[in-house]
Scaffold this motif. Structure first.
Motif, mmCIF file in Angstrom:
data_model
loop_
_atom_site.group_PDB
_atom_site.id
_atom_site.type_symbol
_atom_site.label_atom_id
_atom_site.label_comp_id
_atom_site.label_asym_id
_atom_site.label_seq_id
_atom_site.Cartn_x
_atom_site.Cartn_y
_atom_site.Cartn_z
ATOM 1 N N VAL A 36 0.835 -1.193 0.000
ATOM 2 C CA VAL A 36 0.000 0.000 0.000
ATOM 3 C C VAL A 36 0.875 1.250 0.000
ATOM 4 O O VAL A 36 1.863 1.341 0.722
ATOM 5 N N GLN A 37 0.484 2.213 -0.823
ATOM 6 C CA GLN A 37 1.171 3.492 -0.845
ATOM 7 C C GLN A 37 0.141 4.608 -0.812
ATOM 8 O O GLN A 37 -0.812 4.603 -1.590
ATOM 9 N N SER A 67 -2.799 3.601 -3.495
ATOM 10 C CA SER A 67 -2.664 2.403 -4.320
ATOM 11 C C SER A 67 -2.366 1.212 -3.428
ATOM 12 O O SER A 67 -1.620 1.310 -2.463
ATOM 13 N N GLY A 68 -2.960 0.079 -3.787
ATOM 14 C CA GLY A 68 -2.734 -1.120 -3.006
ATOM 15 C C GLY A 68 -3.937 -2.031 -3.041
ATOM 16 O O GLY A 68 -5.073 -1.600 -3.201
ATOM 17 N N ILE A 69 -3.653 -3.290 -2.860
ATOM 18 C CA ILE A 69 -4.698 -4.301 -2.933
ATOM 19 C C ILE A 69 -5.703 -4.090 -1.801
ATOM 20 O O ILE A 69 -5.330 -3.946 -0.642
ATOM 21 N N GLY A 70 -6.960 -4.060 -2.160
ATOM 22 C CA GLY A 70 -8.008 -4.024 -1.155
ATOM 23 C C GLY A 70 -8.456 -2.661 -0.700
ATOM 24 O O GLY A 70 -9.482 -2.557 -0.015
ATOM 25 N N LEU A 71 -7.740 -1.613 -1.053
ATOM 26 C CA LEU A 71 -8.131 -0.287 -0.570
ATOM 27 C C LEU A 71 -9.511 0.115 -1.057
ATOM 28 O O LEU A 71 -10.215 0.872 -0.385
ATOM 29 N N LYS A 72 -9.862 -0.372 -2.218
ATOM 30 C CA LYS A 72 -11.175 -0.042 -2.778
ATOM 31 C C LYS A 72 -12.298 -0.455 -1.826
ATOM 32 O O LYS A 72 -13.369 0.138 -1.828
ATOM 33 N N TYR A 73 -12.060 -1.438 -0.995
ATOM 34 C CA TYR A 73 -13.103 -1.983 -0.131
ATOM 35 C C TYR A 73 -12.992 -1.511 1.314
ATOM 36 O O TYR A 73 -13.690 -2.018 2.195
ATOM 37 N N MET A 74 -12.125 -0.539 1.556
ATOM 38 C CA MET A 74 -11.898 -0.037 2.901
ATOM 39 C C MET A 74 -12.409 1.374 3.072
ATOM 40 O O MET A 74 -12.355 2.186 2.145
ATOM 41 N N SER A 75 -12.879 1.684 4.266
ATOM 42 C CA SER A 75 -13.138 3.068 4.599
ATOM 43 C C SER A 75 -11.815 3.817 4.641
ATOM 44 O O SER A 75 -10.799 3.283 5.090
ATOM 45 N N LEU A 81 -8.183 11.797 13.793
ATOM 46 C CA LEU A 81 -9.070 11.601 12.656
ATOM 47 C C LEU A 81 -10.025 12.784 12.576
ATOM 48 O O LEU A 81 -10.601 13.189 13.581
ATOM 49 N N ILE A 82 -10.206 13.336 11.372
ATOM 50 C CA ILE A 82 -11.120 14.465 11.226
ATOM 51 C C ILE A 82 -12.263 14.184 10.256
ATOM 52 O O ILE A 82 -13.322 14.806 10.354
ATOM 53 N N ALA A 83 -12.082 13.269 9.322
ATOM 54 C CA ALA A 83 -13.139 12.964 8.357
ATOM 55 C C ALA A 83 -12.948 11.549 7.850
ATOM 56 O O ALA A 83 -11.819 11.123 7.622
ATOM 57 N N THR A 84 -14.045 10.839 7.667
ATOM 58 C CA THR A 84 -13.974 9.463 7.198
ATOM 59 C C THR A 84 -15.050 9.224 6.154
ATOM 60 O O THR A 84 -16.111 9.861 6.186
ATOM 61 N N ILE A 85 -14.773 8.321 5.240
ATOM 62 C CA ILE A 85 -15.721 8.006 4.179
ATOM 63 C C ILE A 85 -15.738 6.501 3.966
ATOM 64 O O ILE A 85 -14.693 5.850 4.050
ATOM 65 N N ASN A 86 -16.911 5.958 3.711
ATOM 66 C CA ASN A 86 -17.009 4.512 3.577
ATOM 67 C C ASN A 86 -16.468 4.053 2.222
ATOM 68 O O ASN A 86 -16.089 4.859 1.372
ATOM 69 N N PHE A 87 -16.489 2.746 1.982
ATOM 70 C CA PHE A 87 -15.777 2.188 0.838
ATOM 71 C C PHE A 87 -16.314 2.670 -0.507
ATOM 72 O O PHE A 87 -15.556 2.848 -1.454
ATOM 73 N N ASP A 128 -9.578 -1.738 -8.712
ATOM 74 C CA ASP A 128 -9.354 -2.487 -7.477
ATOM 75 C C ASP A 128 -8.086 -2.050 -6.745
ATOM 76 O O ASP A 128 -7.964 -2.252 -5.540
ATOM 77 N N MET A 129 -7.160 -1.451 -7.473
ATOM 78 C CA MET A 129 -5.852 -1.138 -6.880
ATOM 79 C C MET A 129 -5.643 0.340 -6.594
ATOM 80 O O MET A 129 -4.797 0.695 -5.779
ATOM 81 N N VAL A 130 -6.369 1.198 -7.271
ATOM 82 C CA VAL A 130 -6.066 2.628 -7.191
ATOM 83 C C VAL A 130 -7.326 3.418 -6.868
ATOM 84 O O VAL A 130 -8.359 3.225 -7.504
ATOM 85 N N ASN A 131 -7.213 4.271 -5.884
ATOM 86 C CA ASN A 131 -8.297 5.212 -5.673
ATOM 87 C C ASN A 131 -7.725 6.523 -5.146
ATOM 88 O O ASN A 131 -6.574 6.570 -4.696
ATOM 89 N N THR A 132 -8.508 7.581 -5.239
ATOM 90 C CA THR A 132 -8.098 8.908 -4.791
ATOM 91 C C THR A 132 -9.107 9.403 -3.772
ATOM 92 O O THR A 132 -10.311 9.304 -3.994
ATOM 93 N N VAL A 133 -8.598 9.931 -2.695
ATOM 94 C CA VAL A 133 -9.442 10.483 -1.643
ATOM 95 C C VAL A 133 -9.166 11.983 -1.569
ATOM 96 O O VAL A 133 -8.005 12.400 -1.541
#
Length: 119
Positions: free
Chosen positions: A2-3, A25-33, A47-53, A77-82
């Motif tokens: 994970v990066q 980037s990293g395996i499984g991040l797409k399914y994590m809050s 922690l100041i803000a959280t978002i679900n998967f 599945d591997m890449v997302n941007t928050v």
């Protein structure tokens, strides 16, 4: 592996806006809050803000509620941007901002991005 790479910080006057980005980037991040955290030299990292998967539910601490907006784009599945849109910034928002999963995993912390709010 994970990066997490944060960007978008800077110096802004009170009342201004910034938009932070976290390239995740990293395996499984797409399914994590995912969440944004911030830390000042005299406080622990909070922690100041959280978002679900899938991005349809978000929560904020009282200090940023109504001023900050967290969002995410899951490219695959591997890449997302928050993102963290920060409006009506105050001097107390000055901190280093980090993204991580929620709950945070110690090995995932990146370098963070500095936000300074000052006139």
């Amino acid at each position: 592996q994970v990066q997490l790479v944060e960007s978008g910080g800077g110096a802004v006057q009170p009342g201004g806006s910034l938009r932070l980005s976290c390239a995740a980037s990293g395996i499984g991040l797409k399914y994590m809050s995912m969440a944004w955290y911030r830390q000042t030299p005299w406080k622990q990292r909070d922690l100041i803000a959280t978002i679900n998967f899938n991005g349809d539910d978000a929560d904020y601490v009282d200090a940023v509620e109504g001023r900050f907006t967290i969002s995410r784009v899951n490219a695959n599945d591997m890449v997302n941007t928050v993102y963290l849109q920060m409006d009506r910034l105050e001097s107390d928002d000055t901190a280093v901002y980090y993204c991580n999963t929620d709950p945070a995993k110690e090995s995932f912390w990146g370098q963070g991005t500095q936000v300074t709010v000052s006139s």
